[in-house]
Design an enzyme around this catalytic site. Sequence first.
Site, PDB file in Angstrom:
ATOM      1  N   HIS A  72       0.860  -1.191   0.000  1.00 62.40           N
ATOM      2  CA  HIS A  72       0.000   0.000   0.000  1.00 62.40           C
ATOM      3  C   HIS A  72       0.888   1.230   0.000  1.00 62.40           C
ATOM      4  O   HIS A  72       1.414   1.625   1.025  1.00 62.40           O
ATOM      5  CB  HIS A  72      -0.895  -0.054   1.242  1.00 62.40           C
ATOM      6  CG  HIS A  72      -1.942   1.013   1.306  1.00 62.40           C
ATOM      7  ND1 HIS A  72      -3.049   0.909   2.111  1.00 62.40           N
ATOM      8  CD2 HIS A  72      -2.060   2.216   0.697  1.00 62.40           C
ATOM      9  CE1 HIS A  72      -3.795   1.985   1.987  1.00 62.40           C
ATOM     10  NE2 HIS A  72      -3.201   2.803   1.134  1.00 62.40           N
ATOM     11  N   GLU A 138      -7.373   2.138  -4.094  1.00 57.99           N
ATOM     12  CA  GLU A 138      -7.963   2.581  -2.835  1.00 57.99           C
ATOM     13  C   GLU A 138      -8.980   3.667  -3.183  1.00 57.99           C
ATOM     14  O   GLU A 138      -8.627   4.822  -3.390  1.00 57.99           O
ATOM     15  CB  GLU A 138      -6.897   3.120  -1.883  1.00 57.99           C
ATOM     16  CG  GLU A 138      -7.467   3.430  -0.497  1.00 57.99           C
ATOM     17  CD  GLU A 138      -6.439   3.993   0.462  1.00 57.99           C
ATOM     18  OE1 GLU A 138      -6.654   3.866   1.678  1.00 57.99           O
ATOM     19  OE2 GLU A 138      -5.433   4.556   0.002  1.00 57.99           O
ATOM     20  N   ASP A 257       4.064   4.437  11.944  1.00 56.59           N
ATOM     21  CA  ASP A 257       4.822   5.678  11.863  1.00 56.59           C
ATOM     22  C   ASP A 257       4.737   6.521  13.130  1.00 56.59           C
ATOM     23  O   ASP A 257       5.318   7.612  13.196  1.00 56.59           O
ATOM     24  CB  ASP A 257       4.363   6.508  10.660  1.00 56.59           C
ATOM     25  CG  ASP A 257       2.897   6.925  10.739  1.00 56.59           C
ATOM     26  OD1 ASP A 257       2.187   6.451  11.649  1.00 56.59           O
ATOM     27  OD2 ASP A 257       2.454   7.704   9.875  1.00 56.59           O
ATOM     28  N   ASP A 283       1.495   3.329   3.275  1.00 55.92           N
ATOM     29  CA  ASP A 283       0.464   4.273   2.815  1.00 55.92           C
ATOM     30  C   ASP A 283       1.131   5.597   2.468  1.00 55.92           C
ATOM     31  O   ASP A 283       0.572   6.685   2.684  1.00 55.92           O
ATOM     32  CB  ASP A 283      -0.625   4.455   3.877  1.00 55.92           C
ATOM     33  CG  ASP A 283      -1.875   5.172   3.343  1.00 55.92           C
ATOM     34  OD1 ASP A 283      -2.017   5.266   2.110  1.00 55.92           O
ATOM     35  OD2 ASP A 283      -2.682   5.651   4.161  1.00 55.92           O
TER      36      ASP A 283
END
Length: 394
Positions: A72, A138, A257, A283
């Site tokens: 992703h 997405e 993160d 992401d």
Amino acid sequence: MAASAPRAAHAARAPRAESTVLTGARVVLPTGTVEGGRVIIEGGRIAGAAHDDTASLDLSGHWIVPGFVDLHNHGGGGASFTSGSVDDVLKGIRTHREHGTTTLVASTVTGEMDFLAHRAGFLSELVEQGELAGIHFEGPFISPCRKGAHSEALLRDPDPAEVRKLLDAARGTARMVTLATELPGGIESVRLLAEHGVIAAVGHTDATYEQTVAAIDAGATVATHLFNAMPPLGHRAPGPIAALLEDERVTVELINDGTHLHPAALELAFHRAGADRVAFVTDAMDAAGFGDGRYELGPLAVEVKEGVARLVEGGSIAGSTLTQDIAFKRAATVDRLPVEDIVRAISANPARLLGVYDKVGSLEPGKDADLVVLDEEFSLKGVLHKGEWVIEPK
């Protein structure tokens, strides 16, 4: 932007490790960690034996782990996979490769259907050339209640005919579609994706626990960035989080993160799902590996400050600036996860989901020579991709 991706001229590459033995490091294998182990590289693959004249590289005091696999990812290095040119996409791939991601899926964001279909054809050529491992859509089939950094005006229900349009445009390179499966057509679209061997991911959803269970039973197998863009876990209304965590058929994405997840939420996911059902993803958006500033994510303006990306209007988190080497280091030093579990989450599990574990995701003979060298503090020191040093350990 051209109608299709031409054959790109590649940047100069580091010398291929035609025949090399990496020695002295802690080597993380599927069976566990080997102290003072060695990895033998023959051409672009991991080999099981070495010739007498094979060169060696002493990596004592380091870790050797498989190359990272990111399911992703929207871009990096200032470049977008959703809207960038061929050179932009290659720049983004290179940026993440320099941070240890040797296998990468390009994610799009919500847009007009014709644009997404066009983009799918564009990206599919880079998949066919071996630069990308596939395409992840997405949006636009997500809930306006949990849209996150997606344009509400472009959202639509997951009509199976429109889902099929994107799959056809991707020419067999679509690997995952994120859906709000509670919307009209959601369950039928999950079944369509499962029939075509494409991952149906539950995400950007306002589903109940029961609706999520129905989606899993229909064939959904991934939770898109678990905890984010979905109802929170409640003791009377457990929602999608409980359903996704408890079902052994589901792999949960986690963005490690320090912004998207509290460490306790990450610990809960590992405790409930187990290390074999977690996939670390970035992401990432354009700013990953690039820096603060103004960017665009699809049609929306994004401001990145101190490494955190948020929409200019509304302030929603807009992807991340994460790279997988930072996710690995954080998992080892902040979350205190076993290194073997981190390797499962960042390499083996996503490789299995993508159906490429026979080639990547672990350090085993016959697989691509994709590996990452880390120092004792888990900082990245080297990256090998198909036998070529992207970053050579010093």
